[in-house]
Enzyme design. Structure first.
Site, PDB file in Angstrom:
ATOM      1  N   CYS A   1      34.846 108.571  26.296  1.00  0.00           N
ATOM      2  CA  CYS A   1      34.836 107.110  26.187  1.00  0.00           C
ATOM      3  C   CYS A   1      35.982 106.619  25.312  1.00  0.00           C
ATOM      4  O   CYS A   1      36.506 105.520  25.518  1.00  0.00           O
ATOM      5  CB  CYS A   1      33.502 106.620  25.654  1.00  0.00           C
TER       6      CYS A   1
ATOM      7  N   HIS B   1      30.373 105.450  20.088  1.00  0.00           N
ATOM      8  CA  HIS B   1      30.691 105.181  21.491  1.00  0.00           C
ATOM      9  C   HIS B   1      31.756 104.092  21.551  1.00  0.00           C
ATOM     10  O   HIS B   1      31.706 103.110  20.800  1.00  0.00           O
ATOM     11  CB  HIS B   1      29.442 104.727  22.247  1.00  0.00           C
TER      12      HIS B   1
END
Length: 909
Positions: free
Chosen positions: A264, A834
């Site tokens: 990510c 994230h």
């Protein structure tokens, strides 16, 4: 002979009108054989030479040497028929030898002979180039014959001839012409090797010779698909293609990126960069093809630029909902080993690598010259800045420099002699600090001397650079307990990892450590001969089943929470200690009934062997874990500590209490694992006491659930609120004077030594696209933390006029104003974060939220959050220059699935 003469005469009559222009035979011989235009002249690379059939040329030599123009030795028209395999394709016979089958003539000599004698009707001239091979020049009689095919039709080759000095680009242009490719279509070449494998011809600027192309080799031309992919890459894209409608047509640029496993961070950086308008246009319009630098030793052979270009073309084709960046990930790992595998990384670090890699792959400077950096030496800033930028451009000139590079002014001042050094340095992004709170929130457990009170969890606000004593003072405000009656310890694996001194720094305590603060007697002081109380560390152990065949050894396993217990010095006997500990454990240890306990003789209860006298132990004293202490180098490795070594003890350990007592007591080492008497330890060292339980007794009298119980103090329900800061404050902090750290001193040329100079950075010129990296991650020797401070940043009209110190053009304020175009977000902590992206589409002006392969529209009021990590701003004059935008007004979209998570902090109940 009469017939031959007649033919010669007829030929002579046919040539009669040109005879005046034809020189004499001796003059012809000298002109063809010698002189600057003759066959004896040296070869020069790039010149054209022509093949003449050997028999005809020898006949001509006899003719001109005879001196009689009416002679029967007249050679007639030049005839090279014997040099060709056929008279349809006019392909040269193989194996022809110079001097036996043909002679070579320079262009001037050839044209003279054709003018004088003519060329056999229908025959093409056999023109060949002089090529410069390593250490030699020669006429290239046999050019390289390549078989050109299309990727979509490998069975229909087209033969084409090329010189060794022709560029691969000519091969590509020839293939495009042969296969009628439109100018808008993008193509590339592959070659098929002898073993059947395929290899890309990446650099089309090299020659056929440098590319090692051989006659008979198959060259495949591949045309990029409309969706931005290459046919040869279909095996990687097939899964995505199957999921998509063949006729799918979406908004270009609104395309997700599949998470390949903790990628990510890469996806976020790519989405931000993909939404920089001028950079994306540069790739979409193929301007990068002319600037690929395959020879830069600092670059990546053009491979990173090509891999990024492929991603951009796919994302902006409008034919994909999401794409799989597998090839790009592989290229990144190949050239930057830190990104190998599938570990989580920092999006800003990947962005830094990518910008540098793209710059070097696209650097227009093919050979970097040495440039000496010069100090200002009192010269005007304008002059020094211009010199620095020109020197930078002499070595670095690319679309990345055009788009992202600006210029700092760096001022260093020596603290001793006052010498001032001014330099101007280029930058690609600003890494700005966040105003850091001087407070720290720490969670601890308070253990009272009152056995009825459960341990209390507290959340304390302490100075970030404070001491252990500050932790005790903060706890005292919650408990009313005097800080002098507290001892602080780090508990790990049922034992004391460390017992702290009051003057030790709090920075040695990590957020993940389990910190216990124990109430001890206020009379606990230092001194062996004092009458005050001493503090004993107490461990809990349980015997395990027999470990060998004759049941002679038992294991003893630590369990529960250790204690620090104050004991009056005059009661340091085993029996007295047993009763003191029984009282301290009374909340979760049941006393046996009278039927279970036999008191026996009073004499038997008294133990004449006192506990070994302790050394100096008192409230706030320090005791590392003895000779087996697992310190920072051995005990905390990679965030974990070494487990306790549960070595067995002898079954005949001396029991310091009667058999009917609930447990026995034993002196142990600091790890609580061995009989202390087996070691030659200092008799003045801190004694550690173990409470040893038989399994049945523990099961009957020890309440494990109650022992593990604790309560939360009201302070646990709230946290230290962090006031938001403005982005401008971060920039001001960036330009604030600072003193260099000891690890990074400056060499003063006047003092001739390293100095901790003061340093100030100022902004001189800003780039078209400004990247601002918010330094949220803080790393010190003892701690790592993420700053989740809310930074308020403007969506449009970020004004840098107050920060740029270069004299400004007041008539063009847009040169200093920026609008936001993208944000890289980081949610979560240091270990399990994230990354996502907010980006404004260059064509529609609509903001979208990119979360790996998920993309959804968002409104402007959703963009600002505590997760903002890297900000991309575009200068307003650039936006107007590129193209008119529909505007950055809020779209009528409402948060739906795929909307960003709410990162606003809420009170914890």
């Amino acid at each position: 002979m009469a017939a031959v003469a007649a033919n010669v005469a007829a030929a002579a009559e046919d040539r009669e009108p040109q005879r005046e222009a034809v020189p004499g035979l001796e003059s012809q011989r000298r002109q063809i054989e010698n002189g600057e235009s003759g066959r004896e002249r040296p070869l020069r690379a790039g010149e054209s030479w022509f093949l003449v059939e050997q028999h005809w040329y020898k006949q001509w030599e006899v003719y001109v040497q005879g001196g009689d123009q009416d002679s029967g030795t007249f050679p007639g028209c030049i005839n090279n028929a014997d040099l060709f395999e056929d008279q349809v394709n006019w392909r040269l016979k193989k194996g022809l030898v110079e001097g036996e089958d043909y002679v070579l003539l320079p262009a001037a000599a050839w044209h003279c002979l054709v003018d004088w004698y003519g060329l056999e009707h229908g025959q093409p001239p056999i023109e060949r180039k002089v090529v410069e091979l390593p250490s030699v020049q020669k006429v290239e009689v046999y050019p390289v014959e390549l078989l050109l095919v299309r990727h979509s039709d490998m069975d229909t080759p087209h033969t084409a001839q090329f010189s060794h000095t022709d560029s691969v680009d000519l091969v590509l242009r020839t293939a495009r012409e042969q296969f009628l490719v439109s100018p808008q279509e993008e193509t590339r070449l592959w070659i098929k090797n002898a073993e059947g494998s395929f290899e890309r011809l990446c650099n089309t600027r090299v020659t056929v010779l440098d590319a090692a192309l051989k006659s008979g080799q198959v060259v495949i031309m591949e045309t990029r698909n409309k969706d931005g992919t290459w046919p040869s890459a279909q095996p990687q894209a097939v899964n995505t293609a199957l999921e998509e409608d063949e006729e799918f047509q979406g908004q270009p640029g609104i395309c997700g990126l599949t998470n390949l496993g903790n990628t990510c961070f890469m996806n976020s950086a790519l989405q931000c960069l993909s939404n920089v308008p001028q950079l994306t246009e540069y790739f979409l319009k193929n301007r990068y093809l002319e600037e690929l630098n395959f020879c830069n030793p600092l670059g990546m052979k053009g491979e990173i630029a090509e891999a990024y270009a492929d991603l951009v073309k796919q994302a902006w084709s409008g034919h994909h909902r999401s794409i799989v960046p597998h090839v790009f990930k592989t290229k990144v790992g190949h050239f930057a080993s830190q990104f190998l595998g599938y570990q989580q990384h920092d999006s800003q670090e990947l962005l830094s690598f990518l910008l540098d890699g793209l710059h070097e792959d696209l650097n227009r400077v093919k050979k970097k010259e040495y440039v000496e950096l010069c100090d200002a030496a009192g010269r005007p800033d304008q002059e020094v800045a211009q010199e620095a930028w020109q020197n930078h451009k002499r070595r670095n000139d690319s679309v990345i420099v055009d788009t992202f590079h600006g210029l700092f002014k760096s001022t260093l001042v020596c603290p001793d002699c006052g010498n001032v050094s001014v330099t101007f340095d280029p930058f690609c992004y600003l890494s700005v600090p966040l105003p850091v709170s001087h407070k720290r929130v720490m969670e601890v457990f308070f253990v009272s001397m009152d056995p009825r009170r459960k341990p209390e969890q507290h959340r304390l606000v302490v100075p970030k650079k404070g001491k252990i004593s500050d932790l005790c003072v903060a706890l005292a405000k919650h408990t009313g307990m005097s800080p002098e009656r507290m001892m602080v310890a780090d508990v790990f694996s049922h034992r004391f990892y460390k017992i702290y001194q009051l003057e030790e720094s709090l920075s040695s305590i990590l957020d993940r450590d389990d910190i216990f603060i124990y109430e001890v007697s206020g009379r606990s002081t230092i001194g062996e001969n004092s009458r005050e109380d001493v503090v004993l560390p107490i461990y809990l152990r349980e015997r395990t089943p027999a470990r060998d065949y004759n049941n002679s050894y038992y294991g003893l396993m630590l369990f529960g929470h250790p204690l620090l217990v104050s004991v009056p010095r005059d009661r340091l006997s085993w029996d007295a200690l047993y009763h003191i500990l029984l009282y301290r454990l009374s909340r979760y240890v049941t006393r046996p009934s009278s039927d279970d306990e036999d008191d026996g003789d009073e004499k038997d209860m008294e133990d004449k062997d006192n506990i070994p006298k302790p050394g100096h132990v008192a409230g706030g004293s320090s005791q590392n874990s003895g000779p087996e202490q697992a310190g920072p180098s051995s005990g905390v490795a990679g965030g974990s500590r070494a487990p306790v070594d549960n070595s067995p003890g002898p079954s005949h350990w001396p029991q310091r209490a009667r058999r009917k007592h609930l447990f026995t007591l034993q002196t142990v080492n600091s790890n609580g694992t061995s009989d202390r008497s087996t070691f030659n330890e200092d008799t003045h060292a801190q004694p550690y006491i173990a409470i040893d339980w038989e399994p049945e007794m523990k099961k009957r009298y020890y309440d494990e659930v109650e022992a593990e119980g604790y309560v939360k103090h009201d302070c646990v329900g709230y946290v230290l609120k962090k006031a938001p800061v403005r982005l401008q404050e971060c920039i001001e902090l960036f330009t604030t004077v600072e003193t260099l750290e000891k690890e990074n001193p400056w060499y003063c040329p006047t003092c001739k030594q390293q100095q901790l100079a003061t340093k100030k950075l100022d902004l001189w010129t800003l780039p078209e696209t400004l990247i601002i990296h918010l330094k949220r991650f803080s790393y010190t020797k003892f701690s790592r933390e993420k700053l989740d401070t809310l930074v308020e940043f403007p969506i449009r009209d970020l004004d840098f006029s107050e920060f740029v110190i270069k004299p400004q053009n007041e008539s063009a304020p847009e040169l200093y104003k920026y609008d936001l175009i993208a944000v890289s977000n980081h949610y979560g902590g240091l270990r399990d974060g994230h990354y996502t992206t907010f980006a404004c589409n260059k064509d529609s002006g609509q903001w979208h939220y990119f979360d790996d392969n998920s993309v959804s529209p968002v409104t402007e009021n959703q963009i600002e959050s505590k997760a903002a990590y890297v900000l991309f701003y575009q200068r307003q004059d650039v936006a107007r220059r590129l193209q008119p935008q529909p505007g950055l007004s809020d779209p009528p979209a409402s948060p739906a699935c795929g909307s960003p998570p709410n990162s606003e902090f809420m009170d914890v109940n």
